[in-house]
Design an enzyme around this catalytic site. Structure first.
Site, PDB file in Angstrom:
ATOM      1  N   LYS A  53       0.842  -1.201   0.000  1.00  0.00           N
ATOM      2  CA  LYS A  53       0.000   0.000   0.000  1.00  0.00           C
ATOM      3  C   LYS A  53       0.877   1.251   0.000  1.00  0.00           C
ATOM      4  CE  LYS A  53      -3.857  -2.406   2.118  1.00  0.00           C
ATOM      5  NZ  LYS A  53      -4.559  -2.830   3.329  1.00  0.00           N
ATOM      6  N   GLN A  97      -4.854  -1.921   9.601  1.00  0.00           N
ATOM      7  CA  GLN A  97      -4.707  -3.215   8.942  1.00  0.00           C
ATOM      8  C   GLN A  97      -5.294  -4.323   9.829  1.00  0.00           C
ATOM      9  OE1 GLN A  97      -3.358  -3.597   5.761  1.00  0.00           O
ATOM     10  NE2 GLN A  97      -4.119  -5.686   5.947  1.00  0.00           N
ATOM     11  N   ASP A 120     -10.956   2.766   3.990  1.00  0.00           N
ATOM     12  CA  ASP A 120     -11.269   1.336   3.789  1.00  0.00           C
ATOM     13  C   ASP A 120     -12.782   1.122   3.665  1.00  0.00           C
ATOM     14  OD1 ASP A 120      -9.334  -0.546   3.373  1.00  0.00           O
ATOM     15  OD2 ASP A 120      -8.907  -0.893   5.502  1.00  0.00           O
TER      16      ASP A 120
END
Ligand code: NDP
Length: 292
Positions: A53, A97, A120
Site C-alpha cells: 500500500k 490493517q 477502507d
C-alpha cells in the site's frame, strides 16, 4: 468458448495513471493527499499488504505513513493515535490493517476512525450508507470489482448477478453495489442448499469465499462474467482463487485470474478513496453528506 481474461494488473495501471493526474492537480493547489496506516503485531501477510500500500501511494505521489505497534499493544494507545490522526490536516485517509490481536475490539477501532477519513469504508456509517446510497467511501475490494466490470463494459443493468460470500468487507457491500447498478442480485453462503442452481443462472458471478475450487466450470453459465475475489495459498505455496481457473475459462465469457485480478484493484481503489478524500477536504466538502 475461451473466456477473455480480465487483467487486473493492466486495469489497475491505467486507473492509477488517471488518479495520478488528480494527485498532481491537488499538489498544484498546495494539497498532498495523505494516508496513515496503522499496523499492530507481526502478521507477515499484513506486513506485506502494508508495504504494498505504501509503495502504491508513493508511485502516484500520495504521502503515506506507517504507524507500527507491537503484538501486545494497548488498545488505548492505538485509539489515541487514531483520534490524533482524525484531526491531522496532512492525513486524508486512515486505515487499520486487519486482523488485530485479541485484546482489540475491532468494531470500536473501526468506528473511532473519522467517517471522513475511513478510506477502507469499514465504518458502520459507510457500510450503512451503501444501503441508503450516500456512502462516503465504498469498501475497496468490491469497489475494485465494479471498476474491473466497468472497464470490460460488462452490462449490469437487468443482469442476474450472484455473489458467493456475505462478509461485511466483500460479499454484502458487493451485492449492494451491484443492486445500485440495477442488477438482480442473489447472495449465496455456506448454508445455500444448491449453490450451482444459483451460479448457473448468473450473468455476473462474484466469488468471495476463501476456498479453492468452490466454483467449477460446470457451475458457470456460458458467457458469464466471473470475478474471483478469493486468495488461497496451496500446500506448494502457489496463490489460487476460489474458482477453478481452467474449467471456468472454458465456459465463462470473462474471467479474472488469481493473482493479477482483483488484488491489484483493491489497492488501486484505496488510492482512489484517499485522493477523493483529499479533494473533499480541499474544498471543505467533508461531513456525513459528502457522498461519492
Ligand atoms: P469470510 O471468511 O469473511 O467470508 C467467506 C464467506 O464465504 C462467508 O459468507 C461464508 O458463508 C461463505 N462460504 C464459505 N463456504 C462456502 C461455500 N461452500 N459455499 C458458499 N459460500 C461459502 O471471507 P472474506 O469475504 O473476508 O474473503 C473471502 C476471500 O476473498 C478470501 O479468500 C480472502 O482472502 C479474499 N479477499 C481478497 C481480497 C483481494 O483484495 N483480492 C480482499 C479481501 C478478501 P457463511 O457466512 O455462511 O459462513
Amino acid at each position: 468458448m475461451t473466456a477473455i481474461i480480465m487483467d487486473g494488473v493492466a486495469v489497475a495501471k491505467a486507473t492509477r495513471a488517471q488518479w495520478k493526474v488528480r494527485v498532481d492537480a491537488l499538489k498544484e493547489k498546495g494539497v498532498t493527499p495523505g494516508l496513515a496506516v496503522i499496523i499492530v503485531g507481526d502478521n507477515p501477510a499484513s506486513k506485506v499488504y502494508v508495504r504494498n500500500k505504501a509503495r502504491a501511494c508513493s508511485e502516484i505521489g500520495i504521502h503515506s505513513e506507517i504507524h507500527e505497534y507491537p503484538e501486545d499493544a494497548r488498545p488505548a494507545d492505538v485509539l489515541a493515535k487514531i483520534i490524533a490522526l482524525n484531526s491531522d490536516p496532512a492525513i486524508h485517509g486512515i486505515l487499520v490493517q486487519l486482523p488485530l490481536p485479541r485484546q482489540f475490539d475491532v468494531a470500536q477501532i473501526l468506528e473511532t476512525i473519522s467517517v471522513d477519513k475511513d478510506v477502507d469504508g469499514f465504518h458502520l456509517y459507510n457500510l450503512g450508507g451503501l444501503i441508503a446510497g450516500d456512502s462516503v467511501f465504498p469498501p475497496c475490494t468490491p469497489y475494485g470489482v465494479m471498476a474491473i466490470l466497468d472497464h470490460y463494459e460488462i452490462n449490469l443493468r437487468g443482469a442476474d448477478a450472484v455473489v458467493v460470500g456475505r462478509s461485511n468487507i466483500v460479499g454484502k457491500p458487493q451485492a449492494l453495489m451491484l443492486l445500485a447498478r440495477d442488477a438482480t442480485v442473489s447472495i449465496c453462503t455456506s448454508k445455500t442448499r444448491d449453490l450451482a442452481s444459483y451460479t448457473r443462472k448468473a450473468d455476473v458471478l462474484v466469488v468471495a469465499v476463501g476456498k479453492p475450487g468452490v466454483i467449477t466450470g460446470e457451475m458457470i453459465k456460458p458467457g458469464a462474467a466471473v470475478v474471483d475475489v478469493g486468495i488461497n495459498r496451496t500446500a506448494d505455496g502457489k496463490l489460487v482463487g476460489d474458482v477453478d481457473f481452467e474449467s471456468a475459462r472454458a465456459v465463462a465469457g470473462f474471467l479474472t485470474p488469481v493473482p493479477g485480478g482483483v488484488g491489484p484493484m483493491t489497492i488501486t481503489m484505496l488510492l482512489a478513496n484517499t485522493v477523493q478524500s483529499a479533494e473533499r477536504f480541499a474544498v471543505g466538502a467533508t461531513g456525513r453528506k459528502a457522498g461519492v
